[in-house]
Design a protein around this motif. Structure first.
Motif, mmCIF file in Angstrom:
data_model
loop_
_atom_site.group_PDB
_atom_site.id
_atom_site.type_symbol
_atom_site.label_atom_id
_atom_site.label_comp_id
_atom_site.label_asym_id
_atom_site.label_seq_id
_atom_site.Cartn_x
_atom_site.Cartn_y
_atom_site.Cartn_z
ATOM 1 N N ILE A 171 0.853 -1.187 0.000
ATOM 2 C CA ILE A 171 0.000 0.000 0.000
ATOM 3 C C ILE A 171 0.889 1.236 0.000
ATOM 4 N N GLU A 172 0.734 2.064 -1.039
ATOM 5 C CA GLU A 172 1.526 3.286 -1.168
ATOM 6 C C GLU A 172 0.811 4.505 -0.605
ATOM 7 N N ALA A 173 -0.519 4.479 -0.610
ATOM 8 C CA ALA A 173 -1.298 5.591 -0.053
ATOM 9 C C ALA A 173 -2.635 5.036 0.415
ATOM 10 N N ILE A 174 -3.151 5.603 1.507
ATOM 11 C CA ILE A 174 -4.421 5.142 2.049
ATOM 12 C C ILE A 174 -5.118 6.304 2.758
ATOM 13 N N SER A 175 -6.424 6.333 2.626
ATOM 14 C CA SER A 175 -7.252 7.244 3.419
ATOM 15 C C SER A 175 -8.534 6.505 3.750
ATOM 16 N N ALA A 176 -9.074 6.793 4.905
ATOM 17 C CA ALA A 176 -10.302 6.114 5.330
ATOM 18 C C ALA A 176 -11.225 7.139 5.971
ATOM 19 N N VAL A 177 -12.535 6.935 5.770
ATOM 20 C CA VAL A 177 -13.510 7.853 6.334
ATOM 21 C C VAL A 177 -14.791 7.091 6.668
ATOM 22 N N VAL A 178 -15.414 7.510 7.739
ATOM 23 C CA VAL A 178 -16.712 6.976 8.125
ATOM 24 C C VAL A 178 -17.732 8.055 7.781
ATOM 25 N N PRO A 179 -18.680 7.777 6.879
ATOM 26 C CA PRO A 179 -19.544 8.835 6.362
ATOM 27 C C PRO A 179 -20.472 9.483 7.371
ATOM 28 N N HIS A 180 -20.791 8.823 8.477
ATOM 29 C CA HIS A 180 -21.718 9.462 9.419
ATOM 30 C C HIS A 180 -21.153 10.760 9.979
ATOM 31 N N MET A 181 -19.851 10.963 9.818
ATOM 32 C CA MET A 181 -19.243 12.213 10.260
ATOM 33 C C MET A 181 -19.825 13.398 9.495
ATOM 34 N N TRP A 182 -20.370 13.123 8.293
ATOM 35 C CA TRP A 182 -20.893 14.194 7.449
ATOM 36 C C TRP A 182 -22.389 14.098 7.247
ATOM 37 N N ASP A 183 -23.086 13.377 8.096
ATOM 38 C CA ASP A 183 -24.541 13.264 7.949
ATOM 39 C C ASP A 183 -25.166 14.646 7.813
ATOM 40 N N GLY A 184 -26.062 14.758 6.855
ATOM 41 C CA GLY A 184 -26.790 15.997 6.654
ATOM 42 C C GLY A 184 -26.134 16.959 5.695
ATOM 43 N N LEU A 185 -24.914 16.672 5.221
ATOM 44 C CA LEU A 185 -24.264 17.557 4.269
ATOM 45 C C LEU A 185 -24.702 17.221 2.849
ATOM 46 N N ASP A 186 -24.987 18.242 2.064
ATOM 47 C CA ASP A 186 -25.378 18.036 0.673
ATOM 48 C C ASP A 186 -24.225 17.434 -0.121
ATOM 49 N N GLY A 187 -24.560 16.539 -1.031
ATOM 50 C CA GLY A 187 -23.569 15.974 -1.938
ATOM 51 C C GLY A 187 -22.733 14.853 -1.374
ATOM 52 N N VAL A 188 -22.945 14.462 -0.130
ATOM 53 C CA VAL A 188 -22.176 13.358 0.449
ATOM 54 C C VAL A 188 -22.904 12.064 0.115
ATOM 55 N N PRO A 189 -22.242 11.173 -0.646
ATOM 56 C CA PRO A 189 -22.919 9.926 -1.017
ATOM 57 C C PRO A 189 -23.214 9.063 0.198
ATOM 58 N N SER A 190 -24.325 8.368 0.136
ATOM 59 C CA SER A 190 -24.679 7.510 1.262
ATOM 60 C C SER A 190 -24.092 6.122 1.058
ATOM 61 N N LEU A 191 -23.699 5.515 2.147
ATOM 62 C CA LEU A 191 -23.168 4.156 2.163
ATOM 63 C C LEU A 191 -24.071 3.320 3.046
ATOM 64 N N PRO A 192 -23.961 2.007 2.926
ATOM 65 C CA PRO A 192 -24.750 1.160 3.819
ATOM 66 C C PRO A 192 -24.477 1.501 5.281
ATOM 67 N N GLU A 193 -25.514 1.415 6.101
ATOM 68 C CA GLU A 193 -25.390 1.692 7.541
ATOM 69 C C GLU A 193 -24.260 0.849 8.134
ATOM 70 N N GLY A 194 -23.438 1.472 8.952
ATOM 71 C CA GLY A 194 -22.370 0.746 9.624
ATOM 72 C C GLY A 194 -21.161 0.468 8.753
ATOM 73 N N SER A 195 -20.984 1.236 7.680
ATOM 74 C CA SER A 195 -19.829 1.010 6.815
ATOM 75 C C SER A 195 -19.024 2.293 6.647
ATOM 76 N N GLY A 196 -17.848 2.140 6.105
ATOM 77 C CA GLY A 196 -16.967 3.265 5.819
ATOM 78 C C GLY A 196 -16.336 3.078 4.457
ATOM 79 N N THR A 197 -15.577 4.059 4.039
ATOM 80 C CA THR A 197 -14.892 4.001 2.752
ATOM 81 C C THR A 197 -13.394 4.110 2.969
#
Length: 135
Positions: A35-61
């Motif tokens: 792995i040369e580069a990695i970033s991870a995010v849990v989308p619930h941090m941005w709940d309610g923001l326009d344009g943030v794609p939704s992911l299945p409940e309890g998941s991250g990207t």
């Protein structure tokens, strides 16, 4: 050093629970990819923001760039991961304040939208290497 036609960014949906990221990265390593580069995010941090794609409940990207896309695909298929890929463009920048801003302004003036950006392993010649994806 492995040769490759181009790099790929893997955008992976993983469960948001302890050990999920560790398990996935272990699978990738065992398949022989670094792995040369990695970033991870849990989308619930941005709940309610326009344009943030939704992911299945309890998941991250997780977004990763590795030195071996085929081995990475093999590992992700083996652990049943859901993912997409995108070609990564590379650019070398002078390691100094403002070089990234200048690069991004240049892309903006050309109406090129950057959808992700990763700083890749450093170089020893006073430059930094970035990987980025576009629309």
């Amino acid at each position: 050093v492995r040769s490759r036609r181009f790099m790929e960014e893997f955008k992976i949906t993983i469960p948001n629970n302890p050990g999920a990221l560790a398990d996935m990265t272990k699978q990738i390593a065992e398949a022989g990819a670094n792995i040369e580069a990695i970033s991870a995010v849990v989308p619930h941090m941005w709940d309610g923001l326009d344009g943030v794609p939704s992911l299945p409940e309890g998941s991250g990207t997780v977004c990763i760039i590795t030195d071996d896309a085929e081995s990475t695909r093999y590992a992700l298929r083996g652990c049943g991961a859901h993912y997409t890929t995108k070609q990564v463009h590379e650019k070398m920048l002078t390691d100094m304040p403002g070089s990234l801003s200048d690069f991004l302004n240049h892309k903006s003036q050309k109406k090129i939208n950057i959808t992700s950006l990763q700083v890749l392993p450093p170089q020893s010649d006073g430059t930094i290497r970035i990987g980025y994806t576009t629309d």
